[in-house]
Design a protein around this motif. Structure first.
Motif, PDB file in Angstrom:
ATOM      1  N   PRO A 292       8.366   7.562 -17.497  1.00 53.22           N
ATOM      2  CA  PRO A 292       7.267   8.277 -18.147  1.00 53.22           C
ATOM      3  C   PRO A 292       7.535   8.476 -19.629  1.00 53.22           C
ATOM      4  O   PRO A 292       8.666   8.478 -20.079  1.00 53.22           O
ATOM      5  CB  PRO A 292       7.235   9.619 -17.407  1.00 53.22           C
ATOM      6  CG  PRO A 292       8.622   9.800 -16.896  1.00 53.22           C
ATOM      7  CD  PRO A 292       9.133   8.420 -16.580  1.00 53.22           C
ATOM      8  N   GLY A 293       6.458   8.630 -20.364  1.00 53.08           N
ATOM      9  CA  GLY A 293       6.602   8.865 -21.800  1.00 53.08           C
ATOM     10  C   GLY A 293       5.571   8.088 -22.578  1.00 53.08           C
ATOM     11  O   GLY A 293       5.251   6.947 -22.238  1.00 53.08           O
TER      12      GLY A 293
ATOM     13  N   VAL B  93       0.833  -1.202   0.000  1.00 51.21           N
ATOM     14  CA  VAL B  93       0.000   0.000   0.000  1.00 51.21           C
ATOM     15  C   VAL B  93       0.876   1.263   0.000  1.00 51.21           C
ATOM     16  O   VAL B  93       0.611   2.226  -0.719  1.00 51.21           O
ATOM     17  CB  VAL B  93      -0.946   0.004   1.218  1.00 51.21           C
ATOM     18  CG1 VAL B  93      -1.674   1.345   1.325  1.00 51.21           C
ATOM     19  CG2 VAL B  93      -1.948  -1.128   1.109  1.00 51.21           C
ATOM     20  N   THR B  94       1.939   1.235   0.809  1.00 49.15           N
ATOM     21  CA  THR B  94       2.846   2.389   0.875  1.00 49.15           C
ATOM     22  C   THR B  94       3.505   2.643  -0.471  1.00 49.15           C
ATOM     23  O   THR B  94       3.598   3.796  -0.928  1.00 49.15           O
ATOM     24  CB  THR B  94       3.923   2.154   1.949  1.00 49.15           C
ATOM     25  OG1 THR B  94       3.287   2.063   3.232  1.00 49.15           O
ATOM     26  CG2 THR B  94       4.932   3.284   1.976  1.00 49.15           C
ATOM     27  N   VAL B  95       3.950   1.579  -1.113  1.00 53.41           N
ATOM     28  CA  VAL B  95       4.596   1.739  -2.419  1.00 53.41           C
ATOM     29  C   VAL B  95       3.606   2.268  -3.451  1.00 53.41           C
ATOM     30  O   VAL B  95       3.946   3.141  -4.260  1.00 53.41           O
ATOM     31  CB  VAL B  95       5.209   0.406  -2.893  1.00 53.41           C
ATOM     32  CG1 VAL B  95       5.707   0.528  -4.333  1.00 53.41           C
ATOM     33  CG2 VAL B  95       6.357  -0.002  -1.985  1.00 53.41           C
ATOM     34  N   ARG B  96       2.385   1.758  -3.417  1.00 57.60           N
ATOM     35  CA  ARG B  96       1.380   2.246  -4.372  1.00 57.60           C
ATOM     36  C   ARG B  96       1.125   3.744  -4.190  1.00 57.60           C
ATOM     37  O   ARG B  96       0.972   4.487  -5.157  1.00 57.60           O
ATOM     38  CB  ARG B  96       0.080   1.457  -4.218  1.00 57.60           C
ATOM     39  CG  ARG B  96       0.178   0.001  -4.683  1.00 57.60           C
ATOM     40  CD  ARG B  96      -1.181  -0.653  -4.765  1.00 57.60           C
ATOM     41  NE  ARG B  96      -1.067  -2.068  -5.090  1.00 57.60           N
ATOM     42  CZ  ARG B  96      -1.164  -3.055  -4.198  1.00 57.60           C
ATOM     43  NH1 ARG B  96      -1.393  -2.752  -2.909  1.00 57.60           N
ATOM     44  NH2 ARG B  96      -1.035  -4.300  -4.554  1.00 57.60           N
ATOM     45  N   ARG B  97       1.090   4.185  -2.927  1.00 57.26           N
ATOM     46  CA  ARG B  97       0.908   5.614  -2.663  1.00 57.26           C
ATOM     47  C   ARG B  97       2.092   6.427  -3.177  1.00 57.26           C
ATOM     48  O   ARG B  97       1.925   7.515  -3.744  1.00 57.26           O
ATOM     49  CB  ARG B  97       0.730   5.840  -1.158  1.00 57.26           C
ATOM     50  CG  ARG B  97      -0.619   5.384  -0.620  1.00 57.26           C
ATOM     51  CD  ARG B  97      -0.660   5.510   0.891  1.00 57.26           C
ATOM     52  NE  ARG B  97      -1.937   5.065   1.427  1.00 57.26           N
ATOM     53  CZ  ARG B  97      -2.150   4.790   2.722  1.00 57.26           C
ATOM     54  NH1 ARG B  97      -1.150   4.922   3.588  1.00 57.26           N
ATOM     55  NH2 ARG B  97      -3.345   4.398   3.130  1.00 57.26           N
TER      56      ARG B  97
ATOM     57  N   LEU C 100       4.370  10.048  -7.308  1.00 57.23           N
ATOM     58  CA  LEU C 100       5.393  10.273  -8.325  1.00 57.23           C
ATOM     59  C   LEU C 100       4.783  10.387  -9.713  1.00 57.23           C
ATOM     60  O   LEU C 100       5.268  11.140 -10.558  1.00 57.23           O
ATOM     61  CB  LEU C 100       6.423   9.143  -8.278  1.00 57.23           C
ATOM     62  CG  LEU C 100       7.281   9.083  -7.007  1.00 57.23           C
ATOM     63  CD1 LEU C 100       8.067   7.769  -6.951  1.00 57.23           C
ATOM     64  CD2 LEU C 100       8.221  10.279  -6.922  1.00 57.23           C
ATOM     65  N   ASP C 101       3.712   9.633  -9.960  1.00 55.39           N
ATOM     66  CA  ASP C 101       2.999   9.714 -11.228  1.00 55.39           C
ATOM     67  C   ASP C 101       2.364  11.100 -11.385  1.00 55.39           C
ATOM     68  O   ASP C 101       2.430  11.716 -12.455  1.00 55.39           O
ATOM     69  CB  ASP C 101       1.928   8.632 -11.296  1.00 55.39           C
ATOM     70  CG  ASP C 101       1.176   8.633 -12.619  1.00 55.39           C
ATOM     71  OD1 ASP C 101       1.677   8.027 -13.578  1.00 55.39           O
ATOM     72  OD2 ASP C 101       0.086   9.246 -12.676  1.00 55.39           O
ATOM     73  N   ASP C 102       1.763  11.593 -10.306  1.00 56.60           N
ATOM     74  CA  ASP C 102       1.162  12.926 -10.332  1.00 56.60           C
ATOM     75  C   ASP C 102       2.208  13.995 -10.625  1.00 56.60           C
ATOM     76  O   ASP C 102       1.918  15.000 -11.283  1.00 56.60           O
ATOM     77  CB  ASP C 102       0.487  13.239  -8.994  1.00 56.60           C
ATOM     78  CG  ASP C 102      -0.774  12.410  -8.765  1.00 56.60           C
ATOM     79  OD1 ASP C 102      -1.314  11.882  -9.761  1.00 56.60           O
ATOM     80  OD2 ASP C 102      -1.204  12.282  -7.599  1.00 56.60           O
ATOM     81  N   ALA C 103       3.430  13.775 -10.142  1.00 54.82           N
ATOM     82  CA  ALA C 103       4.514  14.731 -10.353  1.00 54.82           C
ATOM     83  C   ALA C 103       5.192  14.557 -11.713  1.00 54.82           C
ATOM     84  O   ALA C 103       6.063  15.341 -12.084  1.00 54.82           O
ATOM     85  CB  ALA C 103       5.551  14.595  -9.238  1.00 54.82           C
ATOM     86  N   GLY C 104       4.807  13.502 -12.449  1.00 53.54           N
ATOM     87  CA  GLY C 104       5.391  13.259 -13.759  1.00 53.54           C
ATOM     88  C   GLY C 104       6.763  12.625 -13.737  1.00 53.54           C
ATOM     89  O   GLY C 104       7.455  12.608 -14.748  1.00 53.54           O
ATOM     90  N   LEU C 105       7.151  12.078 -12.573  1.00 54.49           N
ATOM     91  CA  LEU C 105       8.492  11.500 -12.435  1.00 54.49           C
ATOM     92  C   LEU C 105       8.539  10.035 -12.833  1.00 54.49           C
ATOM     93  O   LEU C 105       9.589   9.521 -13.228  1.00 54.49           O
ATOM     94  CB  LEU C 105       8.989  11.680 -11.002  1.00 54.49           C
ATOM     95  CG  LEU C 105       9.159  13.135 -10.558  1.00 54.49           C
ATOM     96  CD1 LEU C 105       9.507  13.214  -9.089  1.00 54.49           C
ATOM     97  CD2 LEU C 105      10.238  13.813 -11.402  1.00 54.49           C
ATOM     98  N   VAL C 106       7.431   9.309 -12.670  1.00 57.12           N
ATOM     99  CA  VAL C 106       7.298   7.945 -13.149  1.00 57.12           C
ATOM    100  C   VAL C 106       5.903   7.808 -13.743  1.00 57.12           C
ATOM    101  O   VAL C 106       5.045   8.678 -13.541  1.00 57.12           O
ATOM    102  CB  VAL C 106       7.492   6.884 -12.028  1.00 57.12           C
ATOM    103  CG1 VAL C 106       8.828   7.047 -11.334  1.00 57.12           C
ATOM    104  CG2 VAL C 106       6.344   6.910 -11.033  1.00 57.12           C
ATOM    105  N   GLN C 107       5.680   6.721 -14.452  1.00 56.19           N
ATOM    106  CA  GLN C 107       4.348   6.437 -14.992  1.00 56.19           C
ATOM    107  C   GLN C 107       3.787   5.203 -14.316  1.00 56.19           C
ATOM    108  O   GLN C 107       4.407   4.135 -14.322  1.00 56.19           O
ATOM    109  CB  GLN C 107       4.416   6.222 -16.499  1.00 56.19           C
ATOM    110  CG  GLN C 107       3.049   5.978 -17.139  1.00 56.19           C
ATOM    111  CD  GLN C 107       3.142   5.809 -18.643  1.00 56.19           C
ATOM    112  OE1 GLN C 107       4.096   6.261 -19.264  1.00 56.19           O
ATOM    113  NE2 GLN C 107       2.164   5.152 -19.220  1.00 56.19           N
ATOM    114  N   LYS C 108       2.632   5.346 -13.692  1.00 52.33           N
ATOM    115  CA  LYS C 108       1.985   4.237 -13.015  1.00 52.33           C
ATOM    116  C   LYS C 108       1.427   3.264 -14.041  1.00 52.33           C
ATOM    117  O   LYS C 108       0.758   3.650 -14.999  1.00 52.33           O
ATOM    118  CB  LYS C 108       0.854   4.760 -12.131  1.00 52.33           C
ATOM    119  CG  LYS C 108       0.084   3.694 -11.373  1.00 52.33           C
ATOM    120  CD  LYS C 108      -1.048   4.320 -10.572  1.00 52.33           C
ATOM    121  CE  LYS C 108      -1.894   3.255  -9.892  1.00 52.33           C
ATOM    122  NZ  LYS C 108      -3.036   3.852  -9.143  1.00 52.33           N
ATOM    123  N   ILE C 109       1.729   1.975 -13.866  1.00 48.37           N
ATOM    124  CA  ILE C 109       1.170   0.923 -14.704  1.00 48.37           C
ATOM    125  C   ILE C 109       0.604  -0.164 -13.804  1.00 48.37           C
ATOM    126  O   ILE C 109       0.805  -0.144 -12.593  1.00 48.37           O
ATOM    127  CB  ILE C 109       2.238   0.320 -15.653  1.00 48.37           C
ATOM    128  CG1 ILE C 109       3.399  -0.286 -14.848  1.00 48.37           C
ATOM    129  CG2 ILE C 109       2.732   1.360 -16.643  1.00 48.37           C
ATOM    130  CD1 ILE C 109       4.421  -1.015 -15.705  1.00 48.37           C
TER     131      ILE C 109
END
Length: 263
Positions: A59-60, A34-38, A43-52
């Motif tokens: 990201p990209g 749960v912590t990692v998902r948060r 990070l996805d909201d910040a554009g640093l990674v892309q959630k899959i």
């Protein structure tokens, strides 16, 4: 570990591995799923990674941009040379070998130019020039077609020219490799040409350094399962290695130490 430090470490891990799983990150940092998902959501909201699904990736979006040959040939040269030397071990005297257009297959062409009793089929003028300029004794069949920014010859003339041929071995360069999209290219006509080369070959080997993992071009050339081998370098992420070993016939990883020039 504080949340900010952990999230910084997650970005570093994704940058290195290109694709990571939630479960692996949870084990790495000793926290709950749960912590990692948060963390990933933030990070996805910040554009640093892309959630899959089940993890995160660099990201990209889908790539439709195709860099020119000259630019690509200056990138990852040590990796490409090491991959080319490993690929050379698969080539036997008397073979009909296909080389799709690309800078890693171009590196392999330079290794092959010293061979004899070999026939090379290619849709790349740059690759054909390697054998011509070196006075090679390799027989070269160059397809016709329309030229792309990556110096591939594509289109109906190119594809038709290989459909009646039979190749012992095809070495294929790609723009990107992805767990879901497979082997991809940003050029629709180049994908069609590569598929024609695959259909003509008894064995297909993809040459792709670690930077290709996680990149998705607009058009899929082949699924992971349609390729017999992938040759990459040791910087390929562990998750990428796991996925390729599960879905491709064989994965070879090469070291990228400098190699002395041939005498």
């Amino acid at each position: 570990m504080l949340a900010d430090a952990r999230r910084t470490a997650i970005v570093a891990t994704v940058s290195r591995e290109r694709v990571v799983r939630v479960s692996d990150l949870a084990e790495q940092f000793g926290v709950s799923l749960v912590t990692v998902r948060r963390d990933i959501e933030a990070l996805d909201d910040a554009g640093l990674v892309q959630k899959i699904h089940g993890g995160a990736k660099l990201p990209g979006g889908v790539s439709t941009h195709e860099p020119g040959f000259e630019l690509k040939s200056t990138l990852g040269t040590l990796e490409k040379q090491a991959i080319a030397r490993e690929a050379l071990l698969l080539v036997k005297e008397g073979m009909a070998v296909g080389l799709s257009a690309g800078t890693t297959t171009w590196a392999l062409a330079k290794e092959l130019s010293a061979r004899k009793n070999l026939t090379v089929v290619t849709n790349s003028v740059k690759i054909a020039d390697v054998f011509q300029e070196g006075g090679s004794r390799v027989s070269v069949i160059l397809t016709g077609g329309e030229r792309t920014p990556s110096d591939a010859l594509v289109g109906p003339i190119a594809t038709q020219s290989v459909r009646s041929l039979h190749l012992d071995l095809l070495f294929m360069g790609v723009h990107g490799v992805d767990a879901d999209a497979g082997f991809t290219t940003p050029n629709l006509l180049e994908a069609e040409m590569d598929r024609a080369l695959i259909e003509a070959a008894r064995k297909v080997v993809v040459l792709a350094d670690h930077s290709k993992w996680g990149t998705v071009g607009i058009s899929t050339i082949a699924s992971l399962e349609e390729v017999d081998e992938v040759i990459s370098d040791e910087a390929l992420g562990l998750e990428a290695q796991r996925i390729l070993r599960e879905h491709v016939g064989k994965l070879r990883l090469v070291a990228t130490v400098p190699h002395p020039p041939a005498s």
